[in-house]
Design a protein around this motif. Structure first.
Motif, PDB file in Angstrom:
ATOM      1  N   LYS A 107     -11.513   5.920   5.582  1.00  0.00           N
ATOM      2  CA  LYS A 107     -12.050   5.004   4.566  1.00  0.00           C
ATOM      3  C   LYS A 107     -12.029   3.591   5.105  1.00  0.00           C
ATOM      4  N   ASN A 134       0.850  -1.195   0.000  1.00  0.00           N
ATOM      5  CA  ASN A 134       0.000   0.000   0.000  1.00  0.00           C
ATOM      6  C   ASN A 134       0.885   1.243   0.000  1.00  0.00           C
ATOM      7  N   ALA A 175      -2.883   5.679   1.850  1.00  0.00           N
ATOM      8  CA  ALA A 175      -3.906   4.633   2.005  1.00  0.00           C
ATOM      9  C   ALA A 175      -3.832   4.005   3.392  1.00  0.00           C
ATOM     10  N   GLU A 218      -4.968  -4.264   2.373  1.00  0.00           N
ATOM     11  CA  GLU A 218      -4.897  -3.011   3.132  1.00  0.00           C
ATOM     12  C   GLU A 218      -4.813  -3.246   4.632  1.00  0.00           C
TER      13      GLU A 218
END
Length: 339
Positions: free
Chosen positions: A162, A149, A153, A169
């Motif tokens: 998010k 990642n 992020a 992730e």
């Protein structure tokens, strides 16, 4: 006449809760005291910044005055910590009240601002103890997530700006399982590794990623009369899906990947509810060939993740080398795409 056990337990619970709140309150006041001391030292130091060596003189003088009266908490070294504490968190509202001074000392040892912000967000979100935070920093959690990642992020998921949309992730590669107590020099079987994971399940759930809850071990499924057994089944509330894990103490093969894909397909067709996302499979292995994994799976694969495990905490040099290797791979891929 006997007292009811329920009454005794109720009062014991009240006492225990009150003591816990009192300890937390004392620790919060101590943290704020250290911050205020750091602020006074820093502001005085800035007033005398024209004088060479004033900051060092100031802290040594304060330590000589305070330590005889208040003890080792006001040594030269500790007062330096307090000054750094204020410099790192100059706004008092940024001082998290759920963190102890031990939490903050671990955070203050991190020089990279993005990295420190990541651990602050994760520790607060997951209610990590000081020991858990220290372990995650020592096991290089931030760097391991960066292998698949980018920084923004990783920070966005940590801050809960998010929800993760891809297993990579939140799932680390490699996973560090030093808490299992298995020596890397010793010979052991898959059953030993699986048994150790179940024994240390709470630590293992913390290691594999956020939002995991345990569902089953050695989950048996039947397909047209044939019986199969899935090593571990989890559910992830962030990804809103089942996560199946197969454990291999050897280098994984394309057959291992195919077997896990079959389990994933089975769960998607017979176990998954309509409102849940597609099932994810994790192959936890002693070693892997990334090229074999990539070729075996479809190009747009998001259902199977292969992750190595190691039974010891990595050194900083090992992680730097691994991250650099991953960056080089990405650069090579970008060059091929632009050709």
């Amino acid at each position: 006449m006997e007292l009811k056990k329920e009454l005794i337990h109720q009062i014991q619970s009240i006492i225990a809760s009150a003591r816990e709140r009192a300890i937390r309150s004392v620790d919060t006041e101590r943290v704020l005291m250290y911050w205020q001391i750091g602020k006074v030292i820093f502001e005085e130091e800035q007033d005398g910044k024209e004088r060479a060596g004033y900051g060092d003189f100031l802290i040594k003088s304060l330590s000589s005055s305070l330590q005889p009266q208040f003890g080792s908490g006001f040594s030269y070294r500790q007062l330096n910590w307090y000054r750094k504490f204020y410099r790192t968190f100059p706004i008092v509202s940024a001082v998290r009240t759920q963190f102890s001074w031990t939490h903050f000392k671990t955070l203050l040892s991190i020089d990279n601002a993005n990295k420190r912000e990541f651990y602050i967000a994760e520790a607060a979100k997951n209610n990590w103890t000081a020991r858990q935070l220290e372990r995650q920093v020592n096991s290089q959690l931030f760097e391991r997530l960066l292998m698949s990642n980018d920084v923004q992020a990783v920070l966005a998921v940590a801050r809960e700006e998010k929800l993760p949309s891809d297993a990579k992730e939140i799932i680390k590669d490699p996973m560090v399982l030093e808490f299992l107590g298995l020596r890397r020099e010793a010979a052991y079987y898959e059953k030993d590794l699986k048994a150790a994971i179940i024994t240390h399940l709470q630590d293992f759930l913390l290691e594999i990623g956020n939002g995991f809850s345990f569902v089953a071990r050695q989950k048996r499924i039947h397909i047209e009369g044939d019986e199969f057994s899935i090593d571990l089944v989890f559910f992830n509330r962030l990804l809103q899906c089942f996560v199946l894990m197969e454990i291999k103490t050897s280098k994984i093969t394309h057959q291992d990947i195919g077997q896990l894909q079959m389990y994933v397909n089975y769960y998607d067709r017979f176990e998954k509810q309509d409102f849940e996302n597609p099932t994810i499979g994790i192959l936890l292995c002693a070693d892997k060939n990334d090229a074999v994994v990539k070729i075996t799976l479809p190009e747009n694969n998001k259902s199977i993740v292969a992750s190595k495990y190691q039974l010891y905490l990595p050194t900083e040099q090992q992680l730097i080398a691994a991250v650099q290797k991953e960056i080089e791979k990405l650069d090579q891929q970008e060059n091929r795409d632009t050709e």
